[in-house]
Scaffold this motif. Structure first.
Motif, PDB file in Angstrom:
ATOM      1  N   HIS A  83       0.833  -1.204   0.000  1.00 38.30           N
ATOM      2  CA  HIS A  83       0.000   0.000   0.000  1.00 38.30           C
ATOM      3  C   HIS A  83       0.872   1.260   0.000  1.00 38.30           C
ATOM      4  O   HIS A  83       1.877   1.318   0.700  1.00 38.30           O
ATOM      5  N   VAL A  84       0.441   2.245  -0.744  1.00 41.06           N
ATOM      6  CA  VAL A  84       0.979   3.597  -0.655  1.00 41.06           C
ATOM      7  C   VAL A  84      -0.219   4.469  -0.288  1.00 41.06           C
ATOM      8  O   VAL A  84      -1.199   4.523  -1.040  1.00 41.06           O
ATOM      9  N   VAL A  85      -0.143   5.097   0.886  1.00 45.97           N
ATOM     10  CA  VAL A  85      -1.295   5.843   1.402  1.00 45.97           C
ATOM     11  C   VAL A  85      -0.888   7.296   1.639  1.00 45.97           C
ATOM     12  O   VAL A  85       0.157   7.569   2.238  1.00 45.97           O
ATOM     13  N   GLY A  86      -1.728   8.210   1.178  1.00 44.42           N
ATOM     14  CA  GLY A  86      -1.488   9.632   1.407  1.00 44.42           C
ATOM     15  C   GLY A  86      -1.719   9.995   2.859  1.00 44.42           C
ATOM     16  O   GLY A  86      -2.271   9.215   3.647  1.00 44.42           O
ATOM     17  N   ILE A  87      -1.289  11.181   3.213  1.00 46.54           N
ATOM     18  CA  ILE A  87      -1.491  11.669   4.576  1.00 46.54           C
ATOM     19  C   ILE A  87      -2.990  11.862   4.797  1.00 46.54           C
ATOM     20  O   ILE A  87      -3.666  12.506   3.991  1.00 46.54           O
ATOM     21  N   PRO A  88      -3.532  11.272   5.871  1.00 45.44           N
ATOM     22  CA  PRO A  88      -4.971  11.410   6.107  1.00 45.44           C
ATOM     23  C   PRO A  88      -5.371  12.859   6.375  1.00 45.44           C
ATOM     24  O   PRO A  88      -4.666  13.596   7.067  1.00 45.44           O
ATOM     25  N   LYS A  89      -6.491  13.237   5.803  1.00 51.10           N
ATOM     26  CA  LYS A  89      -7.086  14.546   6.041  1.00 51.10           C
ATOM     27  C   LYS A  89      -8.233  14.359   7.024  1.00 51.10           C
ATOM     28  O   LYS A  89      -9.157  13.573   6.772  1.00 51.10           O
ATOM     29  N   ILE A  90      -8.159  15.020   8.151  1.00 46.79           N
ATOM     30  CA  ILE A  90      -9.255  14.957   9.116  1.00 46.79           C
ATOM     31  C   ILE A  90     -10.335  15.922   8.651  1.00 46.79           C
ATOM     32  O   ILE A  90     -10.098  17.118   8.492  1.00 46.79           O
ATOM     33  N   LEU A  91     -11.508  15.373   8.424  1.00 51.64           N
ATOM     34  CA  LEU A  91     -12.619  16.151   7.881  1.00 51.64           C
ATOM     35  C   LEU A  91     -13.481  16.769   8.967  1.00 51.64           C
ATOM     36  O   LEU A  91     -14.209  17.721   8.713  1.00 51.64           O
ATOM     37  N   GLY A  92     -13.420  16.207  10.161  1.00 59.23           N
ATOM     38  CA  GLY A  92     -14.215  16.730  11.257  1.00 59.23           C
ATOM     39  C   GLY A  92     -14.300  15.729  12.389  1.00 59.23           C
ATOM     40  O   GLY A  92     -13.815  14.604  12.283  1.00 59.23           O
ATOM     41  N   ALA A  93     -14.903  16.186  13.469  1.00 62.71           N
ATOM     42  CA  ALA A  93     -15.087  15.321  14.634  1.00 62.71           C
ATOM     43  C   ALA A  93     -16.354  15.751  15.349  1.00 62.71           C
ATOM     44  O   ALA A  93     -16.628  16.941  15.483  1.00 62.71           O
ATOM     45  N   GLU A  94     -17.121  14.742  15.773  1.00 68.32           N
ATOM     46  CA  GLU A  94     -18.306  15.014  16.588  1.00 68.32           C
ATOM     47  C   GLU A  94     -18.705  13.749  17.329  1.00 68.32           C
ATOM     48  O   GLU A  94     -18.492  12.630  16.856  1.00 68.32           O
ATOM     49  N   ASN A  95     -19.229  13.943  18.519  1.00 68.71           N
ATOM     50  CA  ASN A  95     -19.681  12.840  19.366  1.00 68.71           C
ATOM     51  C   ASN A  95     -18.598  11.777  19.572  1.00 68.71           C
ATOM     52  O   ASN A  95     -18.877  10.580  19.564  1.00 68.71           O
ATOM     53  N   GLY A  96     -17.364  12.217  19.707  1.00 63.20           N
ATOM     54  CA  GLY A  96     -16.260  11.301  19.977  1.00 63.20           C
ATOM     55  C   GLY A  96     -15.744  10.535  18.774  1.00 63.20           C
ATOM     56  O   GLY A  96     -14.905   9.657  18.913  1.00 63.20           O
ATOM     57  N   ALA A  97     -16.242  10.847  17.583  1.00 62.68           N
ATOM     58  CA  ALA A  97     -15.809  10.165  16.368  1.00 62.68           C
ATOM     59  C   ALA A  97     -15.101  11.150  15.443  1.00 62.68           C
ATOM     60  O   ALA A  97     -15.530  12.290  15.287  1.00 62.68           O
ATOM     61  N   ILE A  98     -14.039  10.683  14.840  1.00 59.75           N
ATOM     62  CA  ILE A  98     -13.267  11.477  13.878  1.00 59.75           C
ATOM     63  C   ILE A  98     -13.596  10.961  12.492  1.00 59.75           C
ATOM     64  O   ILE A  98     -13.594   9.758  12.251  1.00 59.75           O
ATOM     65  N   ARG A  99     -13.858  11.881  11.580  1.00 59.16           N
ATOM     66  CA  ARG A  99     -14.039  11.524  10.174  1.00 59.16           C
ATOM     67  C   ARG A  99     -12.763  11.903   9.437  1.00 59.16           C
ATOM     68  O   ARG A  99     -12.291  13.031   9.559  1.00 59.16           O
ATOM     69  N   ALA A 100     -12.198  10.943   8.690  1.00 56.78           N
ATOM     70  CA  ALA A 100     -10.942  11.183   7.986  1.00 56.78           C
ATOM     71  C   ALA A 100     -10.987  10.529   6.612  1.00 56.78           C
ATOM     72  O   ALA A 100     -11.796   9.635   6.357  1.00 56.78           O
ATOM     73  N   GLN A 101     -10.093  10.997   5.755  1.00 62.82           N
ATOM     74  CA  GLN A 101     -10.029  10.469   4.391  1.00 62.82           C
ATOM     75  C   GLN A 101      -8.591  10.495   3.915  1.00 62.82           C
ATOM     76  O   GLN A 101      -7.831  11.417   4.251  1.00 62.82           O
ATOM     77  N   ALA A 102      -8.190   9.490   3.125  1.00 67.18           N
ATOM     78  CA  ALA A 102      -6.855   9.457   2.523  1.00 67.18           C
ATOM     79  C   ALA A 102      -6.917   8.677   1.218  1.00 67.18           C
ATOM     80  O   ALA A 102      -7.687   7.718   1.091  1.00 67.18           O
ATOM     81  N   ASN A 103      -6.109   9.083   0.269  1.00 67.11           N
ATOM     82  CA  ASN A 103      -5.989   8.349  -0.985  1.00 67.11           C
ATOM     83  C   ASN A 103      -5.076   7.147  -0.795  1.00 67.11           C
ATOM     84  O   ASN A 103      -4.183   7.169   0.054  1.00 67.11           O
ATOM     85  N   TYR A 104      -5.302   6.110  -1.604  1.00 64.93           N
ATOM     86  CA  TYR A 104      -4.440   4.927  -1.534  1.00 64.93           C
ATOM     87  C   TYR A 104      -4.178   4.369  -2.929  1.00 64.93           C
ATOM     88  O   TYR A 104      -4.954   4.565  -3.863  1.00 64.93           O
ATOM     89  N   VAL A 105      -3.059   3.659  -3.031  1.00 64.89           N
ATOM     90  CA  VAL A 105      -2.721   2.837  -4.189  1.00 64.89           C
ATOM     91  C   VAL A 105      -2.278   1.498  -3.624  1.00 64.89           C
ATOM     92  O   VAL A 105      -1.487   1.447  -2.680  1.00 64.89           O
ATOM     93  N   VAL A 106      -2.813   0.413  -4.171  1.00 65.10           N
ATOM     94  CA  VAL A 106      -2.391  -0.924  -3.762  1.00 65.10           C
ATOM     95  C   VAL A 106      -1.710  -1.577  -4.955  1.00 65.10           C
ATOM     96  O   VAL A 106      -2.305  -1.694  -6.037  1.00 65.10           O
TER      97      VAL A 106
END
Length: 156
Positions: A83-106
């Motif tokens: 896997h090659v994974v980009g740096i995760p972008k944190i999109l937000g957080a609420e109610n103790g949960a973090i939403r994040a996204q990152a690109n990947y290549v396998v």
């Protein structure tokens, strides 16, 4: 977002792909909460809000069953993943949960062939802290193409 949390999310992503790339599949379910969702879905279906997925596992128990299947019952030509994974972008957080996204290549390497691009896309994740450790509550692997290889055996 606090830098400590950002680094913890990056560590979660790094540890996840290291586990999968090192073929330590028995440890893979430990990256998820007991009640979780792991989906591998095409971009077309995801963008249309369709639930049709190439793979959908709805609990840690199902992830463990998948590991058993990979090791004991699924017949396939063996291959390795990287896997090659980009740096995760944190999109937000609420109610103790973090939403994040990152690109990947396998990349996939069969023992008797050159390496090839196997799958590209993005992870869309919901991350929670459980017993002092960050885990995936939901991991959606949205692959870019409309076609999926013959089979997805190992975790994306």
């Amino acid at each position: 977002m606090d830098a400590t949390i950002r680094f913890a999310v990056q560590d979660l992503y790094t540890d996840y792909v290291r586990c999968v790339d090192d073929t330590r599949y028995e440890e893979w379910p430990d990256f998820f909460t007991d009640e979780c969702m792991y989906r591998v879905v095409s971009r077309e279906n995801f963008d249309a809000g369709m639930q049709m997925s190439a793979l959908a596992l709805e609990s840690k128990a199902m992830l463990k069953d998948r590991v058993y299947g990979m090791n004991e019952t699924i017949y396939h030509a063996p291959y390795l993943q990287r896997h090659v994974v980009g740096i995760p972008k944190i999109l937000g957080a609420e109610n103790g949960a973090i939403r994040a996204q990152a690109n990947y290549v396998v990349l996939r390497t069969k023992l008797d062939a050159f390496s090839e691009v196997f799958n590209t896309g993005r992870y869309i994740d919901t991350i929670v802290t459980e017993n002092g450790r960050m885990k995936f509550k939901e991991r959606i692997c949205v692959f870019d193409g409309e076609l999926v290889p013959n089979s997805i055996v190992y975790p994306i």
